[in-house]
Every structure is written in C-alpha cells, then in structure tokens.
Enzyme design. Structure first.
Site, short mmCIF file in Angstrom:
data_model
loop_
_atom_site.label_atom_id
_atom_site.label_comp_id
_atom_site.label_asym_id
_atom_site.label_seq_id
_atom_site.Cartn_x
_atom_site.Cartn_y
_atom_site.Cartn_z
N TYR A 142 58.31 34.26 17.96
CA TYR A 142 58.07 34.46 19.39
C TYR A 142 59.34 34.91 20.11
O TYR A 142 59.27 35.59 21.13
CB TYR A 142 57.61 33.14 20.04
CG TYR A 142 56.13 32.87 20.00
CD1 TYR A 142 55.45 32.78 18.79
CD2 TYR A 142 55.41 32.68 21.17
CE1 TYR A 142 54.09 32.50 18.75
CE2 TYR A 142 54.06 32.40 21.15
CZ TYR A 142 53.40 32.31 19.95
OH TYR A 142 52.06 32.03 19.93
N LYS A 188 55.14 28.66 4.70
CA LYS A 188 54.80 29.70 3.72
C LYS A 188 56.03 29.85 2.82
O LYS A 188 56.63 30.93 2.73
CB LYS A 188 54.44 31.00 4.47
CG LYS A 188 53.78 32.06 3.63
CD LYS A 188 52.35 31.75 3.24
CE LYS A 188 51.85 32.75 2.22
NZ LYS A 188 50.51 32.44 1.69
N ASP A 220 48.15 28.98 4.57
CA ASP A 220 46.79 29.47 4.27
C ASP A 220 45.92 28.33 3.77
O ASP A 220 44.77 28.15 4.19
CB ASP A 220 46.83 30.66 3.28
CG ASP A 220 47.71 30.42 2.07
OD1 ASP A 220 48.46 29.42 2.04
OD2 ASP A 220 47.65 31.24 1.12
N ASP A 244 50.71 27.68 16.70
CA ASP A 244 49.81 28.27 17.69
C ASP A 244 48.42 28.44 17.07
O ASP A 244 47.41 28.05 17.66
CB ASP A 244 50.37 29.64 18.13
CG ASP A 244 49.47 30.33 19.13
OD1 ASP A 244 49.04 29.66 20.09
OD2 ASP A 244 49.19 31.53 18.96
N ASP A 248 44.81 25.77 17.62
CA ASP A 248 43.50 26.24 18.09
C ASP A 248 42.42 25.85 17.09
O ASP A 248 41.33 25.40 17.45
CB ASP A 248 43.48 27.77 18.27
CG ASP A 248 43.78 28.20 19.70
OD1 ASP A 248 44.55 27.49 20.37
OD2 ASP A 248 43.24 29.23 20.14
C1 IPM Z 1 49.47 28.56 23.68
C2 IPM Z 1 49.19 29.98 24.09
C3 IPM Z 1 50.50 30.69 24.32
C4 IPM Z 1 51.28 30.69 23.02
C5 IPM Z 1 50.37 32.10 24.90
C6 IPM Z 1 49.58 32.13 26.17
C7 IPM Z 1 51.71 32.78 25.08
O1 IPM Z 1 48.40 30.61 23.12
O2 IPM Z 1 50.08 27.82 24.48
O3 IPM Z 1 49.09 28.18 22.58
O4 IPM Z 1 51.06 31.54 22.16
O5 IPM Z 1 52.12 29.81 22.86
MG MG Z 2 47.75 29.33 21.58
#
Ligand code: IPM
Ligand code: MG
Length: 356
Positions: A142, A188, A220, A244, A248
């Site tokens: 990032y 990884k 993975d 990240d 999710d």
């Molecule tokens: C999160 C989001 C952010 C990230 C984005 C909006 C930059 O996806 O907080 O997980 O990738 O960190």
């Molecule tokens: Mg995110």
C-alpha cells in the site's frame, strides 16, 4: 468526571447515517457510566474533496492528532472514481492511518448465534467461530516506494522491515494471550522475501510468549481454510494487503459485512471504523445497518479510553437486540420479529445499552 475528545469523521455514502446511530449509543452509555464525550466533527474523503479540494484537509488531520480517538464512518463513491490516486477519497484514509501511526488493525469476526443462519456457510461449520484478524496497516505494498503508473508500465513494491513486523506482531501476541492463545501467521513465504522476513521476526518474538501456539499458513491456503473450517483460527496475523482481503472474507462468515467493527491502533490516537465501505447504492434510504459502527464505538471505549464496562454494555445491547428479533434490511430474512430502519435500530440499541 472523565472527559474524552472524539474526532468524528462521517465520510460519504452511508457514513453520516451510521455515525449518527453510534453517537446516540455513545451518548446513552456515557450518561450511564459517568463520563463525558466531546465530539468534534471533521471532513474526510469525498465530502472533503467537494468542499476543500483534498481528501484529508490539514484541519482534519490536526484535529485527529489532538483528539483522544477518531470515530470514522466510511468514504468513497463513484463520483470521485475518476480522480488521480492522490486525490481519491481512499488516499485520505490511508494518509490518516499513516500519520496517526495506526499500524495495527484489529478486525474481529465473530458469530452472533442469533444470526447463524445469515451466513452463506453451514451452521455446523461456523458455530463458535471467533477470529481476530490483526492486519499490518501502514506498510507493505500500500505504501511501498517507488510507485509508478504510466501508459505502458505500472509498479508497486512490497517492503517491510523488521521493526514494522515486530511491533504489529506484538499486538497480535498480546491479543492472543487474552484469547485462545493461538496465532496463525499468514504469508506467502514460499515466494516472497518479505514473507520470509515476517516468519523470522515473528518466530523470534514467539520465544517471549511461551504459552502461545504459533502456526504458519500460506495465504492461498488460508483463504481456502477460512471457508472450509474457520473454527480452527484464533488470531490471524498478516501483512497489509493479505489482511485487507482476508478480513473481508472472514466478515462474510458471520453473515453480513454490516456487523463487524475494527480498531486501528499503535499510535497515540486510534481510528475506530466499521470494516464495510460507504455503500453509495443504499445511502440516504435509512436501511444501512449501523451495528458495525456501533461496535466500533464500543472498541473505541475499550481500547482508547479503558471504559470497559460501557463497551461491554454496548456489546451486550447489540446481542440482546438481535436476540429479540430486531433487524435491519440486510439481515431481515433471518428470524426477524421487526424490521427496523437505521435510526430505529440505533435507538433500540441505545435504550438497551442504557438499561444494561
Ligand atoms: C479497508 C478498505 C481500505 C483498505 C480502502 C478503502 C483503502 O478496503 O479499510 O479495508 O484497503 O485498507
Ligand atoms: Mg478492505
């Protein structure tokens, strides 16, 4: 009476609606538990771009730096998608994380028994799941330099040094001590040098934590294991991009991304925000689920202020409200007794928390 200054950033899309409900609940518990919260509202993201031309105005950053905690909704939307990267709403969020030194992002993914049918996974697979993702937040690809984008080439670099790895790993070990004492380092290491360094540094640190069971897993495989047998995980420690993605994925184990909070800590001031985005498609309709933001406010009370009783009151209020069948639209099909708007469920949670 104890007093805390909270820098509040509503952001874009559903951000303002969900933050309003978190404030309601915070007001309720602050009265009950005898502390004062002072809210200082600031702009970031698209809302800041529209008014001030930049995603993170200096005023906002300075206000955040001099606050005791930042409570944040969500940012972004199609309206700002065409802007160059540095001017996009997301750049504001990345910058505030970096500037506040919030290098450790805690993302719990737990099952609410009342919503066990809301998950796309079978109840017997997810029963008892309680995972804490500890994501490194201010390094890795990032932020890696150089970064290049022209018509023919693009370049991003994943960089880590031992100090960055060790400080976030410490947060994970401390978290594991208070939980089930297991850490899975996700990486990884069969391909990436950065991952090899993560393994070395984390293994070395593990020597100070005799009671913790440290495991290694390729990313993975971890993505697969999270849906195959999520109950095997306790703390997942990982770098920024993997975290990240996996957070999710982990969030869907519990049925709705609208339920899960996060805390970004490590610096003097932490950022507390739901893990979901700004959901522009449902903004302004009063149907967003404010629970992730309300639980983020609870994390703020706990981690930033040590107001553990008030935090626990919010958490039990959320569970009780779900147990009693109140649902926003996203989870309406699961044993709902009453479908609520964003504001209605916020008020009900605030009432429950005040009575807790
Ligand atoms: C999160 C989001 C952010 C990230 C984005 C909006 C930059 O996806 O907080 O997980 O990738 O960190
Ligand atoms: Mg995110």
């Amino acid at each position: 009476m104890k007093k805390y200054d909270v820098c509040v950033i509503k952001g874009d899309g559903i951000g303002p609606e969900i933050i309003e409900e978190a404030i309601k609940v915070l007001d309720a518990v602050s009265h009950k538990f005898n502390f004062e919260l002072n809210f200082d509202y600031r702009l970031m993201g698209g809302a800041a771009i529209d008014i001030m031309g930049v995603p993170l105005p200096d005023e906002t950053l300075n206000a955040a730096k001099s606050s005791d905690a930042v409570l944040f909704g969500a940012i972004g939307g199609a309206k700002w998608d065409g802007l160059p990267r540095e001017l996009r709403p997301e750049s504001g969020l990345l910058k505030i994380r970096k500037e506040l030194g919030a290098f450790a992002n805690l993302r719990p993914a737990m099952i609410f028994d009342e919503l066990i049918n809301a998950s796309t996974l079978k109840p017997e697979i997810i029963k008892g799941v309680d995972i804490m993702v500890v994501r490194e937040l201010t390094g890795g690809i990032y932020f890696g330099q150089p970064r290049v984008k022209n018509e023919k080439d693009a370049l991003n670099t994943m960089c880590y040094n031992a100090t960055e790895i060790e400080r976030v790993a410490k947060v994970a070990f401390e978290a594991a001590l208070l939980r089930n004492k297991k850490i899975t380092l996700v990486d990884k290491a069969n391909v990436l040098e950065t991952s090899q360094l993560w393994r070395e540094v984390v293994s070395e640190l593990a020597k100070n934590y005799a009671g913790i069971n440290l495991e290694f897993m390729y990313v993975d495989n971890a993505a697969m294991q999270l849906v195959r047998a999520p109950a095997q995980f306790d703390v997942i420690l990982t770098e920024n991009l993997f975290g990240d993605i996996l957070s999710d994925e982990a969030s869907m184990i519990c049925g709705s991304i609208g339920l899960l909070p996060s805390a970004s800590i490590g610096g003097k001031v932490g950022i507390y925000e739901p893990i979901h985005g700004s959901a522009p498609d449902i903004a302004g309709q009063g149907i967003a689920n404010p629970i992730a933001t309300i639980l983020s406010a609870a994390m703020m009370l706990k981690y930033a202020f040590g107001e553990n009783e008030a935090a626990a009151a919010i958490e039990s209020a959320v569970r009780a409200v779900l147990r009693d069948g109140y649902r926003t639209k996203d989870i309406a099909q699961y044993d709902a007794k009453e479908i609520c708007s964003t504001a209605e469920i916020g008020s009900i949670i605030a009432d429950y928390a005040a009575k807790a």
